[in-house]
Design a protein around this motif. Structure first.
Motif, PDB file in Angstrom:
ATOM      1  N   GLY A  61      41.841  16.283  83.690  1.00  0.00           N
ATOM      2  CA  GLY A  61      40.391  16.336  83.828  1.00  0.00           C
ATOM      3  C   GLY A  61      39.723  17.025  82.651  1.00  0.00           C
ATOM      4  N   TYR A  62      40.345  18.091  82.183  1.00  0.00           N
ATOM      5  CA  TYR A  62      39.808  18.830  81.031  1.00  0.00           C
ATOM      6  C   TYR A  62      39.731  17.923  79.809  1.00  0.00           C
ATOM      7  CZ  TYR A  62      39.516  22.457  77.415  1.00  0.00           C
ATOM      8  OH  TYR A  62      39.135  23.221  76.347  1.00  0.00           O
ATOM      9  N   PHE A  63      40.805  17.172  79.554  1.00  0.00           N
ATOM     10  CA  PHE A  63      40.860  16.332  78.361  1.00  0.00           C
ATOM     11  C   PHE A  63      39.953  15.114  78.473  1.00  0.00           C
ATOM     12  CE2 PHE A  63      45.366  18.158  78.135  1.00  0.00           C
ATOM     13  CZ  PHE A  63      44.928  19.248  77.406  1.00  0.00           C
ATOM     14  N   VAL A  64      39.771  14.596  79.692  1.00  0.00           N
ATOM     15  CA  VAL A  64      38.830  13.486  79.881  1.00  0.00           C
ATOM     16  C   VAL A  64      37.420  13.937  79.528  1.00  0.00           C
ATOM     17  CG1 VAL A  64      37.719  12.030  81.629  1.00  0.00           C
ATOM     18  CG2 VAL A  64      40.195  12.231  81.590  1.00  0.00           C
ATOM     19  N   MET A  65      37.054  15.140  79.974  1.00  0.00           N
ATOM     20  CA  MET A  65      35.726  15.668  79.653  1.00  0.00           C
ATOM     21  C   MET A  65      35.586  15.976  78.160  1.00  0.00           C
ATOM     22  SD  MET A  65      33.802  15.616  82.291  1.00  0.00           S
ATOM     23  CE  MET A  65      34.604  14.029  82.587  1.00  0.00           C
ATOM     24  N   ALA A  66      36.687  16.416  77.534  1.00  0.00           N
ATOM     25  CA  ALA A  66      36.659  16.662  76.089  1.00  0.00           C
ATOM     26  C   ALA A  66      36.411  15.349  75.338  1.00  0.00           C
ATOM     27  CB  ALA A  66      37.984  17.282  75.635  1.00  0.00           C
ATOM     28  N   LEU A  67      37.072  14.282  75.776  1.00  0.00           N
ATOM     29  CA  LEU A  67      36.853  12.966  75.168  1.00  0.00           C
ATOM     30  C   LEU A  67      35.413  12.518  75.360  1.00  0.00           C
ATOM     31  CD1 LEU A  67      37.787  10.291  73.880  1.00  0.00           C
ATOM     32  CD2 LEU A  67      38.532   9.562  76.162  1.00  0.00           C
ATOM     33  N   PHE A  68      34.899  12.706  76.566  1.00  0.00           N
ATOM     34  CA  PHE A  68      33.523  12.336  76.863  1.00  0.00           C
ATOM     35  C   PHE A  68      32.551  13.093  75.953  1.00  0.00           C
ATOM     36  CE2 PHE A  68      29.761  12.543  79.837  1.00  0.00           C
ATOM     37  CZ  PHE A  68      29.426  11.206  79.706  1.00  0.00           C
ATOM     38  N   GLY A  69      32.806  14.395  75.773  1.00  0.00           N
ATOM     39  CA  GLY A  69      31.955  15.207  74.904  1.00  0.00           C
ATOM     40  C   GLY A  69      32.036  14.786  73.450  1.00  0.00           C
ATOM     41  N   MET A  70      33.237  14.433  72.986  1.00  0.00           N
ATOM     42  CA  MET A  70      33.401  13.978  71.600  1.00  0.00           C
ATOM     43  C   MET A  70      32.656  12.680  71.361  1.00  0.00           C
ATOM     44  SD  MET A  70      37.451  14.861  71.125  1.00  0.00           S
ATOM     45  CE  MET A  70      37.597  14.131  69.504  1.00  0.00           C
ATOM     46  N   MET A  71      32.700  11.779  72.336  1.00  0.00           N
ATOM     47  CA  MET A  71      32.002  10.498  72.186  1.00  0.00           C
ATOM     48  C   MET A  71      30.490  10.703  72.162  1.00  0.00           C
ATOM     49  SD  MET A  71      34.360   8.186  74.747  1.00  0.00           S
ATOM     50  CE  MET A  71      33.281   6.764  74.643  1.00  0.00           C
ATOM     51  N   LEU A  72      29.986  11.553  73.060  1.00  0.00           N
ATOM     52  CA  LEU A  72      28.544  11.827  73.079  1.00  0.00           C
ATOM     53  C   LEU A  72      28.096  12.559  71.822  1.00  0.00           C
ATOM     54  CD1 LEU A  72      27.879  12.941  76.769  1.00  0.00           C
ATOM     55  CD2 LEU A  72      27.385  10.740  75.708  1.00  0.00           C
ATOM     56  N   GLY A  73      29.013  13.330  71.224  1.00  0.00           N
ATOM     57  CA  GLY A  73      28.668  14.116  70.040  1.00  0.00           C
ATOM     58  C   GLY A  73      28.615  13.328  68.752  1.00  0.00           C
ATOM     59  N   MET A  74      29.001  12.053  68.791  1.00  0.00           N
ATOM     60  CA  MET A  74      28.903  11.223  67.587  1.00  0.00           C
ATOM     61  C   MET A  74      27.435  11.054  67.198  1.00  0.00           C
ATOM     62  SD  MET A  74      31.739   8.239  68.220  1.00  0.00           S
ATOM     63  CE  MET A  74      33.490   8.612  68.248  1.00  0.00           C
ATOM     64  N   LYS A  75      27.181  10.988  65.897  1.00  0.00           N
ATOM     65  CA  LYS A  75      25.799  10.965  65.391  1.00  0.00           C
ATOM     66  C   LYS A  75      25.004   9.764  65.896  1.00  0.00           C
ATOM     67  CE  LYS A  75      26.501  13.720  61.231  1.00  0.00           C
ATOM     68  NZ  LYS A  75      26.396  13.768  59.750  1.00  0.00           N
ATOM     69  N   ASN A  76      25.677   8.631  66.076  1.00  0.00           N
ATOM     70  CA  ASN A  76      24.952   7.437  66.517  1.00  0.00           C
ATOM     71  C   ASN A  76      24.756   7.384  68.041  1.00  0.00           C
ATOM     72  OD1 ASN A  76      27.668   7.129  66.935  1.00  0.00           O
ATOM     73  ND2 ASN A  76      27.711   4.941  66.466  1.00  0.00           N
ATOM     74  N   ILE A  77      25.229   8.425  68.764  1.00  0.00           N
ATOM     75  CA  ILE A  77      24.990   8.478  70.212  1.00  0.00           C
ATOM     76  C   ILE A  77      24.021   9.638  70.509  1.00  0.00           C
ATOM     77  CG2 ILE A  77      26.050   8.642  72.511  1.00  0.00           C
ATOM     78  CD1 ILE A  77      28.576   7.458  71.371  1.00  0.00           C
ATOM     79  N   LEU A  78      24.542  10.866  70.694  1.00  0.00           N
ATOM     80  CA  LEU A  78      23.656  12.003  70.952  1.00  0.00           C
ATOM     81  C   LEU A  78      23.820  13.120  69.924  1.00  0.00           C
ATOM     82  CD1 LEU A  78      23.810  12.405  74.861  1.00  0.00           C
ATOM     83  CD2 LEU A  78      21.986  11.398  73.479  1.00  0.00           C
ATOM     84  N   GLY A  79      24.695  12.899  68.944  1.00  0.00           N
ATOM     85  CA  GLY A  79      24.930  13.940  67.942  1.00  0.00           C
ATOM     86  C   GLY A  79      23.698  14.285  67.133  1.00  0.00           C
ATOM     87  N   HIS A  80      22.707  13.394  67.121  1.00  0.00           N
ATOM     88  CA  HIS A  80      21.484  13.646  66.359  1.00  0.00           C
ATOM     89  C   HIS A  80      20.481  14.498  67.139  1.00  0.00           C
ATOM     90  CE1 HIS A  80      20.589  10.228  68.962  1.00  0.00           C
ATOM     91  NE2 HIS A  80      19.322  10.571  68.879  1.00  0.00           N
ATOM     92  N   ASN A  81      20.722  14.697  68.444  1.00  0.00           N
ATOM     93  CA  ASN A  81      19.792  15.455  69.278  1.00  0.00           C
ATOM     94  C   ASN A  81      20.571  16.493  70.086  1.00  0.00           C
ATOM     95  OD1 ASN A  81      17.891  16.355  71.239  1.00  0.00           O
ATOM     96  ND2 ASN A  81      16.725  14.468  70.969  1.00  0.00           N
TER      97      ASN A  81
END
Length: 279
Positions: A61-81
């Protein structure tokens, strides 16, 4: 953790980085506490036959959430905000908190610490069903405490009781294997860009590392049923050290040969595979 995230979100709306630091400090204090309590909770509510497998789901569960956070943190998703990015965990966090209020305390805690057999039995029925052996399980909890004459139930036991001291030393020795993981998880993209791997490849590779980690955690859950804990830990521990050496050596000489940077990447992948098994 919800409070820490909220403080960090508020910090992005101000000109004061100290608020962000305060939120990070609060988060760093409670995050490891959540991890350790969750593992203990899973162990105390699960039947003996699936205790190891269920405890390992904490890591998954920890690593699934880490993956989710990494994906959201990409600049073209939410990394810009950063404000929106930090606000994402708050709604599911509140929902999880409401769910936790519904769950009873673990039967082991209620039986040993609170000495409330009725509440402990209700908790045991909630988590494991109404079994004819429930009374025997509760009696075993009490037997555990009476069967340790040298231990007084305090933290000082870890230093003064010989077998507990040995277990503490061994546990800390094994924890050394986890130290590189956090640096790799948080800074893998930076490490890869430092050895001249293109930015887009580095970002995709970091996401791939998280996917590999999740897959190995699922595999480890099944391996726990077939192999002993020690062989699995020894195998993965040796593999993780070898993988780190490959990453460090290849990363040192990446300027001399282009292939070295990708050998370094393979070493990082190898470490994540091994870490998923030993976690």
């Amino acid at each position: 953790m919800i409070l820490a995230t909220s403080i960090q979100l508020i910090a992005t709306l101000t000109k004061y980085p100290e608020i962000l630091i305060a939120g990070r400090v609060i988060g760093s204090f409670f995050s490891p506490m959540c991890d350790s309590v969750l593992i203990l909770y899973l162990q105390e509510i699960s039947p003996v036959k699936i205790r190891g497998a269920l405890s390992s789901l904490c890591a998954t569960g920890y690593f699934v959430m880490a993956l989710f956070g990494m994906m959201l943190g990409m600049k073209n998703i939410l990394g810009h905000n950063l404000t929106i990015l930090l606000g994402v965990p708050i709604p599911p966090g509140l929902a999880a908190l409401a769910f936790l209020l519904y769950l009873p305390e673990t039967p082991k805690f209620l039986m040993i610490v609170k000495q409330n057999r009725l509440a402990a039995k209700k908790s045991l029925v909630f988590y494991q069903g109404d079994q004819p052996t429930n009374d025997e399980i509760l009696d075993e909890f009490i037997y555990e405490t009476k069967n340790e004459p040298d231990a007084k139930g305090s933290l000082s036991d870890l230093l003064f009781v010989p077998y507990l001291r040995k277990a503490l030393l061994l546990a800390n020795a094994m924890l050394v294997l986890t130290v590189p993981f956090f640096a790799i998880l948080l800074s893998s993209t930076y490490f890869l860009m430092e050895i001249d791997i293109p930015s887009h490849v580095a970002q995709l590779s970091s996401t791939f590392l998280a996917v590999v980690l999740i897959l190995t955690c699922f595999i480890a859950t099944y391996l726990l049923k077939s192999f002993g804990r020690r062989p699995l830990l020894n195998f993965s521990g040796i593999g993780s050290i070898i993988s780190l050496c490959v990453f460090a050596i290849a990363g040192k000489f990446y300027e001399q040969n282009d292939i070295m940077k990708y050998i370094a990447l393979s070493g990082m992948v190898g470490y994540m595979v091994c870490y998923g098994y030993d976690y």
